[in-house]
Design a protein around this motif. Structure first.
Motif, PDB file in Angstrom:
ATOM      1  N   PRO A  59       0.813  -1.235   0.000  1.00 33.25           N
ATOM      2  CA  PRO A  59       0.000   0.000   0.000  1.00 33.25           C
ATOM      3  C   PRO A  59       0.843   1.280   0.000  1.00 33.25           C
ATOM      4  N   PHE A  60       2.085   1.194   0.496  1.00 32.82           N
ATOM      5  CA  PHE A  60       2.906   2.406   0.589  1.00 32.82           C
ATOM      6  C   PHE A  60       3.777   2.645  -0.641  1.00 32.82           C
ATOM      7  N   TYR A  61       3.655   1.785  -1.676  1.00 28.19           N
ATOM      8  CA  TYR A  61       4.569   1.847  -2.827  1.00 28.19           C
ATOM      9  C   TYR A  61       4.553   3.209  -3.537  1.00 28.19           C
ATOM     10  N   ASN A  62       3.357   3.714  -3.882  1.00 28.04           N
ATOM     11  CA  ASN A  62       3.295   4.977  -4.638  1.00 28.04           C
ATOM     12  C   ASN A  62       3.881   6.145  -3.853  1.00 28.04           C
ATOM     13  N   ASP A  63       3.528   6.214  -2.576  1.00 30.50           N
ATOM     14  CA  ASP A  63       4.060   7.278  -1.717  1.00 30.50           C
ATOM     15  C   ASP A  63       5.579   7.184  -1.605  1.00 30.50           C
ATOM     16  N   LEU A  64       6.052   5.958  -1.493  1.00 28.54           N
ATOM     17  CA  LEU A  64       7.488   5.724  -1.348  1.00 28.54           C
ATOM     18  C   LEU A  64       8.234   6.183  -2.606  1.00 28.54           C
ATOM     19  N   VAL A  65       7.685   5.849  -3.767  1.00 28.30           N
ATOM     20  CA  VAL A  65       8.293   6.252  -5.043  1.00 28.30           C
ATOM     21  C   VAL A  65       8.296   7.774  -5.152  1.00 28.30           C
ATOM     22  N   GLU A  66       7.181   8.378  -4.783  1.00 25.73           N
ATOM     23  CA  GLU A  66       7.056   9.843  -4.795  1.00 25.73           C
ATOM     24  C   GLU A  66       8.133  10.477  -3.905  1.00 25.73           C
ATOM     25  N   PHE A  67       8.225   9.952  -2.690  1.00 22.37           N
ATOM     26  CA  PHE A  67       9.198  10.490  -1.722  1.00 22.37           C
ATOM     27  C   PHE A  67      10.629  10.295  -2.199  1.00 22.37           C
ATOM     28  N   MET A  68      10.947   9.098  -2.649  1.00 18.92           N
ATOM     29  CA  MET A  68      12.336   8.798  -3.006  1.00 18.92           C
ATOM     30  C   MET A  68      12.801   9.546  -4.256  1.00 18.92           C
ATOM     31  N   SER A  69      11.835  10.052  -5.046  1.00 16.45           N
ATOM     32  CA  SER A  69      12.219  10.839  -6.224  1.00 16.45           C
ATOM     33  C   SER A  69      12.006  12.338  -5.965  1.00 16.45           C
ATOM     34  N   SER A  70      11.753  12.726  -4.713  1.00 22.53           N
ATOM     35  CA  SER A  70      11.408  14.126  -4.402  1.00 22.53           C
ATOM     36  C   SER A  70      12.634  15.046  -4.288  1.00 22.53           C
ATOM     37  N   GLY A  71      13.824  14.478  -4.264  1.00 22.03           N
ATOM     38  CA  GLY A  71      15.027  15.300  -4.143  1.00 22.03           C
ATOM     39  C   GLY A  71      16.252  14.417  -4.194  1.00 22.03           C
ATOM     40  N   PRO A  72      17.438  15.041  -4.158  1.00 21.22           N
ATOM     41  CA  PRO A  72      18.661  14.235  -4.255  1.00 21.22           C
ATOM     42  C   PRO A  72      18.845  13.272  -3.082  1.00 21.22           C
ATOM     43  N   ILE A  73      19.473  12.166  -3.391  1.00 13.57           N
ATOM     44  CA  ILE A  73      19.861  11.174  -2.387  1.00 13.57           C
ATOM     45  C   ILE A  73      21.375  11.005  -2.465  1.00 13.57           C
ATOM     46  N   VAL A  74      21.955  10.373  -1.449  1.00 10.41           N
ATOM     47  CA  VAL A  74      23.346   9.937  -1.543  1.00 10.41           C
ATOM     48  C   VAL A  74      23.325   8.413  -1.531  1.00 10.41           C
ATOM     49  N   ALA A  75      23.829   7.813  -2.609  1.00  7.99           N
ATOM     50  CA  ALA A  75      23.917   6.349  -2.695  1.00  7.99           C
ATOM     51  C   ALA A  75      25.362   5.950  -2.462  1.00  7.99           C
ATOM     52  N   TYR A  76      25.576   4.915  -1.666  1.00  8.35           N
ATOM     53  CA  TYR A  76      26.948   4.511  -1.365  1.00  8.35           C
ATOM     54  C   TYR A  76      27.005   3.027  -1.048  1.00  8.35           C
ATOM     55  N   VAL A  77      28.155   2.455  -1.318  1.00  2.71           N
ATOM     56  CA  VAL A  77      28.398   1.045  -1.059  1.00  2.71           C
ATOM     57  C   VAL A  77      29.328   0.949   0.141  1.00  2.71           C
ATOM     58  N   GLY A 109      15.680   9.865  11.614  1.00  2.00           N
ATOM     59  CA  GLY A 109      14.445   9.442  10.944  1.00  2.00           C
ATOM     60  C   GLY A 109      13.266  10.269  11.429  1.00  2.00           C
ATOM     61  N   LYS A 110      12.322  10.543  10.507  1.00  2.00           N
ATOM     62  CA  LYS A 110      11.158  11.366  10.864  1.00  2.00           C
ATOM     63  C   LYS A 110       9.888  10.525  10.954  1.00  2.00           C
ATOM     64  N   SER A 111       9.811   9.464  10.161  1.00  2.00           N
ATOM     65  CA  SER A 111       8.599   8.636  10.108  1.00  2.00           C
ATOM     66  C   SER A 111       8.989   7.305   9.494  1.00  2.00           C
ATOM     67  N   ILE A 112       8.032   6.365   9.486  1.00  2.00           N
ATOM     68  CA  ILE A 112       8.330   5.049   8.906  1.00  2.00           C
ATOM     69  C   ILE A 112       8.743   5.184   7.442  1.00  2.00           C
ATOM     70  N   GLN A 113       8.187   6.164   6.743  1.00  2.00           N
ATOM     71  CA  GLN A 113       8.587   6.375   5.345  1.00  2.00           C
ATOM     72  C   GLN A 113       9.889   7.189   5.271  1.00  2.00           C
ATOM     73  N   GLU A 114       9.938   8.272   6.000  1.00  2.00           N
ATOM     74  CA  GLU A 114      11.101   9.172   5.920  1.00  2.00           C
ATOM     75  C   GLU A 114      12.100   8.794   7.019  1.00  2.00           C
ATOM     76  N   ASN A 115      12.609   7.559   6.872  1.00  2.00           N
ATOM     77  CA  ASN A 115      13.439   6.988   7.950  1.00  2.00           C
ATOM     78  C   ASN A 115      14.939   7.169   7.700  1.00  2.00           C
ATOM     79  N   CYS A 116      15.273   8.129   6.883  1.00  2.00           N
ATOM     80  CA  CYS A 116      16.612   8.713   6.633  1.00  2.00           C
ATOM     81  C   CYS A 116      17.623   7.850   5.876  1.00  2.00           C
TER      82      CYS A 116
END
Ligand code: ATP
Ligand code: MG
Length: 149
Positions: A59-77, A109-116
């Motif tokens: 149920p959270f997929y669309n919101d998650l996609v929206e959030f994760m594309s809402s601004g820059p991220i840092v990806a790292y290995v 972390g701010k919420s279950i979705q915005e968990n940093c």
């Protein structure tokens, strides 16, 4: 790669709020993880959909996609013994209000979705997620040589 690598992202809100440097410092200095590759980028909706494909029926997929594309991220290995599990316990539970005190998710972390932060959940997914962001010539061992996954 047998258990030594994991993929993490600092999620858009934490980047926007200026926590990226502090998070990376905690991960490397307190957590003892070594950065193998790193990039700051903004995911398109399509890329976020693809990255989170495993959750497409949730149920959270669309919101998650929206959030994760809402601004820059840092990806790292990251590299460490048993990296996937070690990193997941280091960052704390998905819901920051349930994350152990002092963990990154409890701190930023701010919420279950915005968990940093994100952390891969298996060696198989770690490999898939690393290859999602990085080319084989962009992963480096401690001596600066290219790592073969
Ligand atoms: P991640 O995959 O980001 O490391 P995780 O493995 O702890 O987190 P998953 O179950 O894989 O959690 O969920 C992926 C992401 O989807 C979560 O990090 C969070 O951003 C979001 N998410 C998970 N559950 C919920 C929910 N119930 N409501 C809203 N968002 C959620
Ligand atoms: Mg997950």
């Amino acid at each position: 790669m047998a258990g030594r690598y994991t993929l993490s992202m600092i999620k858009p809100r934490a980047v926007r709020e200026g926590h990226a440097g502090e998070i990376l410092s905690i991960v490397t200095k307190q957590g003892g993880f070594r950065i193998v590759a790193m990039r700051m980028l903004r995911l398109s909706r399509e890329q976020a959909m693809k990255f989170y494909e495993v959750h497409k029926d949730k149920p959270f997929y669309n919101d998650l996609v929206e959030f994760m594309s809402s601004g820059p991220i840092v990806a790292y290995v990251l590299e460490k013994e048993n990296a996937v599990q070690a990193f997941r316990s280091f960052i704390g539970a998905t819901d920051p209000s349930k994350a152990e005190q002092g963990t990154i998710r409890s701190l930023f972390g701010k919420s279950i979705q915005e968990n940093c932060v994100h952390g891969s959940d298996s060696d198989e997914n770690a490999k898939r997620e690393i290859q999602f962001f990085f080319a084989s010539h962009e992963l480096f061992d401690a001596q600066g040589n290219i790592i073969e996954l």
